[in-house]
Design an enzyme around this catalytic site. Sequence first.
Site, short mmCIF file in Angstrom:
data_model
loop_
_atom_site.label_atom_id
_atom_site.label_comp_id
_atom_site.label_asym_id
_atom_site.label_seq_id
_atom_site.Cartn_x
_atom_site.Cartn_y
_atom_site.Cartn_z
N ASP A 1 0.88 -1.15 0.00
CA ASP A 1 0.00 0.00 0.00
C ASP A 1 0.93 1.21 0.00
OD1 ASP A 1 -2.38 1.47 0.40
OD2 ASP A 1 -1.84 1.67 2.51
N ASP B 1 -1.09 -0.47 6.02
CA ASP B 1 -1.27 0.07 7.37
C ASP B 1 -2.67 -0.20 7.87
OD1 ASP B 1 -2.65 1.75 5.74
OD2 ASP B 1 -1.90 3.60 6.62
N ASP C 1 -7.35 -0.94 4.08
CA ASP C 1 -6.88 -2.13 3.36
C ASP C 1 -6.91 -3.42 4.18
OD1 ASP C 1 -4.60 -1.64 4.84
OD2 ASP C 1 -3.55 -0.68 3.17
P1 ADP Z 1 -3.76 4.56 -0.09
O1 ADP Z 1 -4.08 3.44 -0.98
O2 ADP Z 1 -2.70 5.45 -0.69
O3 ADP Z 1 -3.43 4.16 1.30
P2 ADP Z 1 -6.54 5.23 0.55
O4 ADP Z 1 -7.19 4.08 -0.10
O5 ADP Z 1 -6.52 5.24 2.03
O6 ADP Z 1 -5.06 5.51 -0.03
O7 ADP Z 1 -7.23 6.55 0.06
C1 ADP Z 1 -7.29 6.84 -1.31
C2 ADP Z 1 -7.66 8.26 -1.58
O8 ADP Z 1 -8.98 8.52 -1.08
C3 ADP Z 1 -6.77 9.28 -0.93
O9 ADP Z 1 -5.64 9.58 -1.71
C4 ADP Z 1 -7.71 10.47 -0.80
O10 ADP Z 1 -7.76 11.16 -2.02
C5 ADP Z 1 -9.05 9.83 -0.55
N1 ADP Z 1 -9.36 9.72 0.88
C6 ADP Z 1 -9.46 8.61 1.62
N2 ADP Z 1 -9.75 8.87 2.90
C7 ADP Z 1 -9.82 10.22 2.98
C8 ADP Z 1 -10.08 11.14 4.03
N3 ADP Z 1 -10.31 10.74 5.29
N4 ADP Z 1 -10.09 12.45 3.73
C9 ADP Z 1 -9.85 12.87 2.48
N5 ADP Z 1 -9.59 12.06 1.47
C10 ADP Z 1 -9.58 10.76 1.69
MG MG Z 2 -3.70 3.29 3.12
#
Ligand code: ADP
Ligand code: MG
Length: 631
Positions: free
Chosen positions: A330, A526, A530
Amino acid sequence: MTVNKKQKKNLARIIAAAAMTVALHFLPVTGAARFALYMAAYLIVGYDILIKAFQGIKNRQPLDESLLMAIATIGAIALALYEKSGNYTEAIAVMLFYQIGEWFQSYAVGKSRRNISELMDIAPDYANIEAENGQLEQVDPDDVEIGTVIVVQPGERVPIDGVVVDGSSSLNTAALTGESVPRDVAAGDEVISGCINLSGVLRVETTKEFGESTASKVLELIEEASSRKSRSENFITRFARVYTPAVVISALALALLPPLFLLLTGGAPMWETWVYRALTFLVISCPCALVVSIPLSFFAGIGGASRQGVLVKGSNYLELLSEVKTVVFDKTGTLTKGVFEVTAIHPERMDERQLLHLAAHVERYSKHPIANSLRAAYPDEADECAVEDVEEIAGHGVTARVNGDVVAVGNGKLMDKVGAVFQACEKHKDGTILHVAVNGEYAGHIVISDVVKPHSAQAIAALKKSGVRQTVMLTGDVKAVAERVAGELGLDQVYSELLPQDKVAKVEALLGQRASEKERLAFVGDGINDAPVLSRADIGVAMGAMGSDAAIEAADVVLMDDDPLKISTAVRISRKCLRIVKENIWFAIGVKLACLILGAFGVANMWFAIFADVGVMILAVLNAIRCMFNE
Ligand code: ADP
Ligand code: MG
């Protein structure tokens, strides 16, 4: 050298029986008295084996080593009586050496268990609370409620997870993370239980209950770990199911067939010789070294890994880790720090501060790293504003009602969802963009950026070097950011703008592409958004310090200090452990087979057999303990 009560007792039995046997050699007793004295020595050293063997028969368990020992020694005594040789020493010696082996084994297992628990002696049994008169009072950490301020003095372990409210110090986190450099903490910093306070007095406001704190969780994981069996351990069970009956049948055949053959061909049957050989054969066949050393190797491997801050939840996962060919990461919080800095604010209909204010409010309750960062960028977040109807949409963002207005904060997907028209940020093409919409109307965006962890590139390189074929990054972030990070770190493949369910689908696709089941896939995350992928992969690896509790639950391996480099450490430890296990299997089976053949031809007597057995076991156990020590 620490020896427990039972071990002391057994040692005393061994010494007493050995002394009696030696003394009997020189004593001029004969006849029934002589027999009785020898039997006393035999029973002193062997009574528990006889009881175990008897219970095994009663419970209709498959033949085990106690039964093999019982048959062999009783057989030897019967033979001595039948031959009127009065040579009972052999039966006693077999029991003696067997017990010495058992003793050694219990000592070794006890020692590595102790090592692990010493290392895991991280849960203190009290917490200090300041009483009204200013005196410190020691209380049971179980009774400390969340939000209580506890005092941690220099030299003490932090009993419960919390946040420092007063004081500064450095902490030794080695027991949890394997990191030898102390970590400096001051007011506002989080501390986890199990660390040792090295210098100053700290006042810590607890954020978790004792049972939910890191130290308790880690202990729980370690305890559970030893109950999950690996395939190699199951191999022993299967092996024993075939092996033991085969040995018993062979022994019977050895006792009966040659004498019958000799009879038929007109010679003397030599019953004594062949029965003796069959009994020797039984003693040799005992698979102690295998039975003991394999679980011990895994146990030691898990202990060695935890010393480096890698918690492996079971032997089976250690075995799977050694076969990893693909590692999927991730991005946020795993390869990057997950600490975003606001690099630009581009409001449309309000000023910058207002936009940040709104965004931080919407993120009030979220645990996502983005949310933490926004709250940090807008420190006055906890003001009078009303924040209601908070809804977090994984992979999109968060919506909430702030002072009556419906505010959405998230990526382009979220804007599409709420019907806000937005344009891409021209200036910051490869930054993470947080769009904000108020009541469905676009209100501007905040550009945030994250930095990669210091060891990420090294971690990827180390994995490649240790034989991992493919490294992949999955992220919910936009393509530009994803590709910049992937390029910086040298990842083989990168997939961006994925929703949590897309990540599962991608991992499944990767699982489907591999040439064989044996090429294991590990997912490292983390756990924020996921956790499902963590459980879908062959091995789920979670970041323990920053990761969510859900991730630590769903994961098979937990990296205590969130350092991606530890993944390659874990792979290396697992490979070493499996190599040692295999060495032991081949060594033990090889020596056994050689001795069995020698025994069948009468080249090896019972003494030889028992020496071989105990010797192999001791070597295998010593070899197994090597799993504990990494480079
Ligand atoms: P990653 O795969 O990089 O860990 P996530 O799946 O957690 O990312 O989140 C993907 C995208 O969704 C983030 O890049 C953001 O644009 C949006 N996002 C997710 N959670 C939030 C949040 N709490 N506030 C704002 N944007 C969010
Ligand atoms: Mg993440």
